[in-house]
Design an enzyme around this catalytic site. Structure first.
Site, PDB file in Angstrom:
ATOM      1  N   HIS A  70     -55.300  43.369 -17.349  1.00 20.20           N
ATOM      2  CA  HIS A  70     -54.799  42.188 -16.622  1.00 20.20           C
ATOM      3  C   HIS A  70     -54.226  42.585 -15.263  1.00 20.20           C
ATOM      4  O   HIS A  70     -53.327  41.927 -14.752  1.00 20.20           O
ATOM      5  CB  HIS A  70     -53.772  41.412 -17.460  1.00 20.20           C
ATOM      6  CG  HIS A  70     -54.412  40.739 -18.640  1.00 20.20           C
ATOM      7  ND1 HIS A  70     -54.959  39.482 -18.568  1.00 20.20           N
ATOM      8  CD2 HIS A  70     -54.617  41.176 -19.910  1.00 20.20           C
ATOM      9  CE1 HIS A  70     -55.470  39.165 -19.757  1.00 20.20           C
ATOM     10  NE2 HIS A  70     -55.284  40.178 -20.588  1.00 20.20           N
ATOM     11  N   THR A  71     -54.735  43.652 -14.723  1.00 21.25           N
ATOM     12  CA  THR A  71     -54.337  44.050 -13.369  1.00 21.25           C
ATOM     13  C   THR A  71     -55.384  43.627 -12.339  1.00 21.25           C
ATOM     14  O   THR A  71     -55.064  43.488 -11.169  1.00 21.25           O
ATOM     15  CB  THR A  71     -54.162  45.584 -13.289  1.00 21.25           C
ATOM     16  OG1 THR A  71     -55.324  46.189 -13.849  1.00 21.25           O
ATOM     17  CG2 THR A  71     -52.931  46.043 -14.038  1.00 21.25           C
ATOM     18  N   ASP A  72     -56.635  43.421 -12.773  1.00 18.50           N
ATOM     19  CA  ASP A  72     -57.700  43.217 -11.761  1.00 18.50           C
ATOM     20  C   ASP A  72     -57.478  41.957 -10.934  1.00 18.50           C
ATOM     21  O   ASP A  72     -57.618  41.989  -9.704  1.00 18.50           O
ATOM     22  CB  ASP A  72     -59.120  43.284 -12.371  1.00 18.50           C
ATOM     23  CG  ASP A  72     -59.406  42.277 -13.456  1.00 18.50           C
ATOM     24  OD1 ASP A  72     -58.482  41.556 -13.890  1.00 18.50           O
ATOM     25  OD2 ASP A  72     -60.580  42.197 -13.887  1.00 18.50           O
ATOM     26  N   GLY A 164     -67.598  38.289 -28.414  1.00 18.16           N
ATOM     27  CA  GLY A 164     -66.240  37.825 -28.725  1.00 18.16           C
ATOM     28  C   GLY A 164     -65.307  38.953 -29.105  1.00 18.16           C
ATOM     29  O   GLY A 164     -64.220  38.720 -29.631  1.00 18.16           O
ATOM     30  N   ALA A 165     -65.700  40.196 -28.856  1.00 19.63           N
ATOM     31  CA  ALA A 165     -64.888  41.347 -29.274  1.00 19.63           C
ATOM     32  C   ALA A 165     -64.128  41.947 -28.103  1.00 19.63           C
ATOM     33  O   ALA A 165     -63.593  43.040 -28.193  1.00 19.63           O
ATOM     34  CB  ALA A 165     -65.784  42.412 -29.917  1.00 19.63           C
ATOM     35  N   SER A 168     -66.861  42.419 -23.180  1.00 19.16           N
ATOM     36  CA  SER A 168     -67.631  41.889 -22.041  1.00 19.16           C
ATOM     37  C   SER A 168     -69.090  41.598 -22.315  1.00 19.16           C
ATOM     38  O   SER A 168     -69.957  41.909 -21.491  1.00 19.16           O
ATOM     39  CB  SER A 168     -67.567  42.850 -20.856  1.00 19.16           C
ATOM     40  OG  SER A 168     -66.344  42.750 -20.254  1.00 19.16           O
ATOM     41  N   SER A 169     -69.361  40.946 -23.448  1.00 15.88           N
ATOM     42  CA  SER A 169     -70.761  40.607 -23.706  1.00 15.88           C
ATOM     43  C   SER A 169     -71.250  39.561 -22.701  1.00 15.88           C
ATOM     44  O   SER A 169     -72.400  39.604 -22.263  1.00 15.88           O
ATOM     45  CB  SER A 169     -70.940  40.101 -25.128  1.00 15.88           C
ATOM     46  OG  SER A 169     -70.125  38.986 -25.351  1.00 15.88           O
ATOM     47  N   GLU A 202     -69.953  33.827 -13.105  1.00 16.31           N
ATOM     48  CA  GLU A 202     -69.221  33.507 -14.339  1.00 16.31           C
ATOM     49  C   GLU A 202     -68.224  32.379 -14.105  1.00 16.31           C
ATOM     50  O   GLU A 202     -67.939  31.599 -15.011  1.00 16.31           O
ATOM     51  CB  GLU A 202     -68.547  34.754 -14.905  1.00 16.31           C
ATOM     52  CG  GLU A 202     -69.576  35.679 -15.531  1.00 16.31           C
ATOM     53  CD  GLU A 202     -68.959  36.734 -16.413  1.00 16.31           C
ATOM     54  OE1 GLU A 202     -68.179  36.399 -17.313  1.00 16.31           O
ATOM     55  OE2 GLU A 202     -69.261  37.916 -16.179  1.00 16.31           O
ATOM     56  N   ASP A 213     -65.120  43.709 -15.136  1.00 15.69           N
ATOM     57  CA  ASP A 213     -66.238  43.770 -16.079  1.00 15.69           C
ATOM     58  C   ASP A 213     -67.577  43.901 -15.351  1.00 15.69           C
ATOM     59  O   ASP A 213     -68.462  44.654 -15.761  1.00 15.69           O
ATOM     60  CB  ASP A 213     -66.239  42.521 -16.972  1.00 15.69           C
ATOM     61  CG  ASP A 213     -64.901  42.324 -17.665  1.00 15.69           C
ATOM     62  OD1 ASP A 213     -64.123  43.296 -17.723  1.00 15.69           O
ATOM     63  OD2 ASP A 213     -64.630  41.207 -18.131  1.00 15.69           O
TER      64      ASP A 213
HETATM   65  C1  GLA Z   1     -61.115  39.895 -19.226  1.00 17.72           C
HETATM   66  C2  GLA Z   1     -61.462  39.585 -17.771  1.00 17.72           C
HETATM   67  C3  GLA Z   1     -61.258  40.835 -16.910  1.00 17.72           C
HETATM   68  C4  GLA Z   1     -59.829  41.365 -17.081  1.00 17.72           C
HETATM   69  C5  GLA Z   1     -59.521  41.564 -18.567  1.00 17.72           C
HETATM   70  C6  GLA Z   1     -58.097  41.971 -18.810  1.00 17.72           C
HETATM   71  O1  GLA Z   1     -62.004  40.825 -19.728  1.00 17.72           O
HETATM   72  O2  GLA Z   1     -62.816  39.187 -17.677  1.00 17.72           O
HETATM   73  O3  GLA Z   1     -61.523  40.535 -15.568  1.00 17.72           O
HETATM   74  O4  GLA Z   1     -58.922  40.489 -16.463  1.00 17.72           O
HETATM   75  O5  GLA Z   1     -59.778  40.377 -19.309  1.00 17.72           O
HETATM   76  O6  GLA Z   1     -57.831  43.218 -18.267  1.00 17.72           O
END
Ligand code: GLA
Length: 461
Positions: A70-72, A164-165, A168-169, A202, A213
């Site tokens: 949650h830094t991006d 859903g895991a 990043s599917s 997206e 991702d």
């Molecule tokens: C999801 C978002 C990413 C990132 C993460 C948390 O995967 O798609 O961009 O924010 O949560 O690090």
């Protein structure tokens, strides 16, 4: 004769089976022989769906994140690693502007849409949106409709990216589609521009994540994590650096089996809490735009300006607007101080992890991963009892360097760095403890740090 037996007959003068196996070895290492079976089955399915002829094979991987959660979207630092589990897209251009999509998994029934200057999205949740989004974004970029194709997606377990895991599917599917459209449009993409395009694509389908991702799916290198500074420079470029994974360790992924489907509201509330923090800090520090801007300030000075909890309505009454954020109700309690503390400390942990990896101080890496989990659980509140149970079980094996949830949270996976000699003991122990504690089965697999997305090869079927 099956179609796959015939696929290589047009590649005269070389040994096409050996050639494809060589290409798959570069991507999947020792897993190439089993991937060959998967690729052949996909080629058979393509031929059955669309008939004989040339086929291009594209792929895009899922990911885990070593640290930097949650830094991006706060313009911070991340350190993701690509899985060797990927989305495979087989495609053949069409000249009539109709994109047709099929999927080896029966629950994704065939779809079609026309390319044009303005491609409408399908209903929310429709899987064709993962092709419509990149087609639309690339059309916008190129100023002309992209070429259409017949496509077949192969992303079923155990080779596909688990859905859903938290690995990043959806980004992998978006990226695979984007890479295919770009190839047929003859657009030579560069990492940052393509990652942004996929991220925008997206958004078109309704998610508001950051750019991590898409970057890792595109720019991953075998055996390496990718350090990404999510703050673009004035020309829109991003600083990236491949970081070798530590020798003698395997990065293990433990899938809790918990799937949280309705997390968009929670996700957007965390984004809102960070934006609220920036808006409030801006009163004393005009000009800041993201939490990244306060990375060098003393935390004690910052926290004095941040409320523990405040609602959107209260912020608005005080003249603070949070911008476009769907699904954040006016009365949602935003835990501004704790969320900002997570981001501020997490950015430091990423940089310290880079140092520790550079000096091969793996116990230090482990303790940073552990701290990151605690911060994610207590400050950002994105863990679950199942994810916590996995981290506890993982740390019980001597020599394991850390355990933390990876990805957005609220379910999904935990990762650990495990000494190679202890991988079997680790998997048995964690599996047993997890099912005793939660009554669930964990799926445990190594992350082999595969390469980024692209064209694998083109063959005739
Ligand atoms: C999801 C978002 C990413 C990132 C993460 C948390 O995967 O798609 O961009 O924010 O949560 O690090």
């Amino acid at each position: 004769m099956s179609a796959s037996a015939k696929i290589f007959q047009h590649n005269r003068g070389s040994n096409p089976v050996a050639q494809l196996l060589g290409e798959l070895t570069e991507i999947y290492g020792s897993g190439a022989a089993t991937q060959m079976v998967r690729y052949r089955a996909a080629l058979d399915a393509f031929r059955a769906a669309y008939g004989p002829g040339p086929v291009h094979l594209f792929r895009a991987p899922g990911r885990v994140n070593l640290i930097g959660e949650h830094t991006d979207y706060n313009h911070g630092y991340v350190l993701p690693v690509a899985l060797d589990r990927d989305v495979l897209l087989l495609a053949r251009p069409r000249s009539d502007g109709q994109v047709r999509l099929a999927n080896v998994e029966g629950d994704f029934t065939p779809r079609s849409f026309a390319v044009s200057d303005a491609i409408p999205s399908a209903v929310a949740g429709d899987w064709s949106n993962y092709a419509r989004g990149p087609a639309q974004e690339l059309t916008r970029l190129l100023g002309a409709p992209v070429p259409a194709f017949d496509g077949l997606v192969s992303a079923a377990p155990p080779f596909g990216v688990p859905r859903g895991a938290g690995v990043s599917s959806s980004s992998a599917l978006t990226v695979a589609m984007a890479v295919a459209f770009a190839h047929f449009a003859d657009w030579k993409w560069k990492g940052a521009e393509m990652a942004r395009l996929c991220s925008d694509a997206e958004w078109y389908v309704g998610t508001r994540g950051g750019i991590m991702d898409q970057f890792i799916a595109l720019l991953a290198e075998r055996g390496h994590a990718l350090f990404l500074d999510c703050r673009p420079d004035s020309a829109g470029n991003f600083r990236t650096r491949p970081i070798p994974l530590p020798a003698g360790y395997r990065l293990l992924v433990m899938d809790s089996g918990v799937r949280h489907t309705n997390t968009r509201n929670e996700f957007n509330q965390r984004v809102a809490a960070c934006r609220a923090g920036v808006a409030l800090l801006r009163r004393e520090m005009p000009g800041i735009t993201h939490l990244r801007d306060v990375e060098n300030a003393e935390w004690t000075l910052l926290e004095a300006q941040l409320p523990e909890e405040v609602s959107v309505a209260q912020l608005r009454a005080g003249g603070v607007e949070l911008g476009d954020l769907p699904n954040v109700p006016d009365d949602a309690p935003l835990r501004v101080r704790a969320c900002c503390r997570h981001v501020w400390t997490e950015n430091r942990r990423v940089l310290e992890t880079l140092d520790a990896l550079g000096s091969n101080d793996i116990p230090r890496v482990g303790s940073l991963l552990d701290d990151a989990h605690t911060s994610a659980a207590e400050d950002y509140r994105i863990s679950t009892p199942e994810l916590d149970a996995l981290t506890v079980a993982a740390r019980q094996i001597d020599g394991v360097a850390g355990a933390r949830l990876t990805g957005a949270g609220w379910g999904g996976c935990v990762i650990s760095l495990v000494p190679e000699a202890q991988v079997d003991e680790f998997a048995t122990h964690v599996g047993r403890v997890y099912s005793r504690e939660t009554g669930r089965e964990a799926t445990i697999f190594p992350c082999s740090a595969g390469p980024g997305a692209g064209l694998v090869t083109a063959v005739d079927v």
